[in-house]
Design a protein around this motif. Sequence first.
Motif, PDB file in Angstrom:
ATOM      1  N   CYS A 396      28.603  33.565  44.577  1.00  0.00           N
ATOM      2  CA  CYS A 396      28.587  34.854  44.345  1.00  0.00           C
ATOM      3  C   CYS A 396      27.118  35.497  43.969  1.00  0.00           C
ATOM      4  O   CYS A 396      26.736  35.016  43.178  1.00  0.00           O
ATOM      5  CB  CYS A 396      29.604  35.214  43.320  1.00  0.00           C
ATOM      6  SG  CYS A 396      29.927  37.133  43.073  1.00  0.00           S
ATOM      7  N   LEU A 464      30.358  35.368  48.401  1.00  0.00           N
ATOM      8  CA  LEU A 464      30.969  36.590  47.726  1.00  0.00           C
ATOM      9  C   LEU A 464      30.113  37.625  47.163  1.00  0.00           C
ATOM     10  O   LEU A 464      29.001  37.114  46.460  1.00  0.00           O
ATOM     11  CB  LEU A 464      31.916  36.162  46.709  1.00  0.00           C
ATOM     12  CG  LEU A 464      33.125  37.196  46.090  1.00  0.00           C
ATOM     13  CD1 LEU A 464      34.125  36.132  45.612  1.00  0.00           C
ATOM     14  CD2 LEU A 464      32.541  37.885  45.043  1.00  0.00           C
ATOM     15  N   ASP A 466      28.958  41.137  45.186  1.00  0.00           N
ATOM     16  CA  ASP A 466      29.458  42.137  44.309  1.00  0.00           C
ATOM     17  C   ASP A 466      28.967  43.529  44.603  1.00  0.00           C
ATOM     18  O   ASP A 466      27.866  43.645  44.426  1.00  0.00           O
ATOM     19  CB  ASP A 466      29.442  41.903  42.771  1.00  0.00           C
ATOM     20  CG  ASP A 466      30.031  42.945  41.953  1.00  0.00           C
ATOM     21  OD1 ASP A 466      30.939  43.534  42.489  1.00  0.00           O
ATOM     22  OD2 ASP A 466      29.673  42.887  40.661  1.00  0.00           O
ATOM     23  N   ARG A 530      33.234  36.815  40.168  1.00  0.00           N
ATOM     24  CA  ARG A 530      32.527  38.088  40.168  1.00  0.00           C
ATOM     25  C   ARG A 530      32.031  38.244  38.836  1.00  0.00           C
ATOM     26  O   ARG A 530      31.060  38.485  38.631  1.00  0.00           O
ATOM     27  CB  ARG A 530      33.483  39.191  40.619  1.00  0.00           C
ATOM     28  CG  ARG A 530      32.764  40.535  40.619  1.00  0.00           C
ATOM     29  CD  ARG A 530      33.034  41.382  39.546  1.00  0.00           C
ATOM     30  NE  ARG A 530      34.274  41.394  38.975  1.00  0.00           N
ATOM     31  CZ  ARG A 530      35.088  42.305  39.206  1.00  0.00           C
ATOM     32  NH1 ARG A 530      34.976  42.770  40.466  1.00  0.00           N
ATOM     33  NH2 ARG A 530      36.459  42.111  38.747  1.00  0.00           N
TER      34      ARG A 530
END
Length: 607
Positions: A396, A464, A466, A530
């Motif tokens: 992430c 991932l 954000d 996250r």
Amino acid sequence: MGQAFDSVAFLAHCSSHPGVYRMLDAEGRLLYIGKAKSLKKRLSSYFRKSGLAPKTAALVARIAQVETTITANETEALLLEQTLIKEWRPPYNILLRDDKSYPYVFLSDGVFPRLSIHRGAKKQKGRYFGPYPRAGSIRESLGLLQKAFLVRQCEDSYFRSRTRPCLQYQIKRCKGPCVGLVDPAEYAEDVRHSVMFLEGRSNALAEELWAGMEQAAIRLDFEQAAKLRDQVALLRRVQDQQSMEGGSGDVDVLAAVVNPGGACVHLISVRGGRVLGSKSFFPQVGIEEGVGEVLAAFLGQYYLANSERDLPGELIVNAMHEDFSALASVLGEQRGGELHISHRVRATRARWQQLAVANAEQALSARLAHRQHLATRFEALAEALNLVELPRRMECFDISHSSGEATVASCVVFGPEGALKSDYRRYNIEGVTAGDDYAAMHQALTRRFGKLREGEGRLPDILLVDGGKGQLAMAREVLQELAMPELILLGVAKGVTRKPGLETLYLNDASHEFTLPADSPALHLIQQIRDEAHRFAIAGHRSRRGKARRTSSLEGVTGVGAKRRRELLKYFGGLQELSRASIDEIAKTPGISKKLAESIYAALHSE
């Protein structure tokens, strides 16, 4: 498929001498390193027809080659084994991941010595107390000493440059030796009391302080009596917390616990009969190993592989192993004195041993529960994304800055066992418009996956991002530019209210928009990763911003070293006043020429 390893032919010519063996697969990758009193006898046990544990059988099935090194004796085999394991870290060996040195309390030399935390080689002149298993333990001790005896803990450079007392003096945590507010003899007495505490002589120290309090009261010096009373109270409070006080000597107590889910070794550090703290380790166990095997591997890697470790005179363990005799001999030589490895102990030592076992059991139980909880979340995510297999690696990315200042991108990595912190990365973003998060993300992803294309690192199963649609599109653009293999992209956008549980998710592109229930374990995993990326990015940004703000504008000026910077700041009373000065005013500073003043003025007004 390569030809099967001919164990019969290998064993027929295998030596019976002591030595080290290395098992390799068909591609020449190292699988396992071991030692033996008799190489032939030990290696024969791997190739018997039945009775192997499943993990050991899996290792043997991959063996394509076995290399051996004969040594003069078992001790040499032990040392060579630990050296090779530390260098190569084979997947089937028991591996200790935490090889950091433990911190000590360091008391410097000089008229007004300083107390501080120290790691690494003991090169400075002074005294070292410890080791402490955790930095938290050492901070507790230093905090108590600062309250009780007011010995300074500031950096020497800070101490030498003071012209008036700092905040620590104002809040009664220091006596102001930097500006001569304490007599050297009085300060030496405070240092002596601090040393008594650090040596574990708390009872003798409390009695001495109590006697001093009574004498002060007889002299009607009630202010001094109150100070001594407060010092005694602080010491008693610490002794109440030290429930394991009462033993003697320098001891490390180690307890291992092993179950099908993993292993834990808990270490309690005792110095001068006083428990300084404890720490849990979770070594990687590649094949089925008992408690004795885990302890033997741990002792070898923990003490032998790190020569800077402080070795006590005794190690107390909760199980014995045949290697302990050789280990004790080698560690004794390394220590420069006799070392004992004890198993059957009584009284206080038995309580220490029981405490270590209880802590190891608790720590392993909590770790496995956490793993199980994480595994449930990973399974839920695989189901939510319709994945055939469970994702093994998720990365992430997040961006952090203050109005475009000191932009930092973070990359955190998670697997089914939790955060893989050794794989975390930060990227200092340069050359982009201040506040342009898309450009910052483009740079971070390009740097990360550019290295991957060059053969460095591993490809994640899920990337991932954000930030929602825009950042997701940026990630896809980078992967297309680098011609990277397809991987799952997951964008996370906060809802209108920006409350957790109302996130909008995008799978691969903006057209595949979906949400998950607020109580979904899959959503909880996404939020956890996250939030960790956000925390890691903010920490990196604050560190970079703080460093930038601590760096003087004068440091880049040729001809202006530390001495001239001090003279300039002293002459003008600070950087703010210096910034307001003209070239002529700057040139009035002793040692500053007109030409140098022009360079300084230019540096201060370059923004």
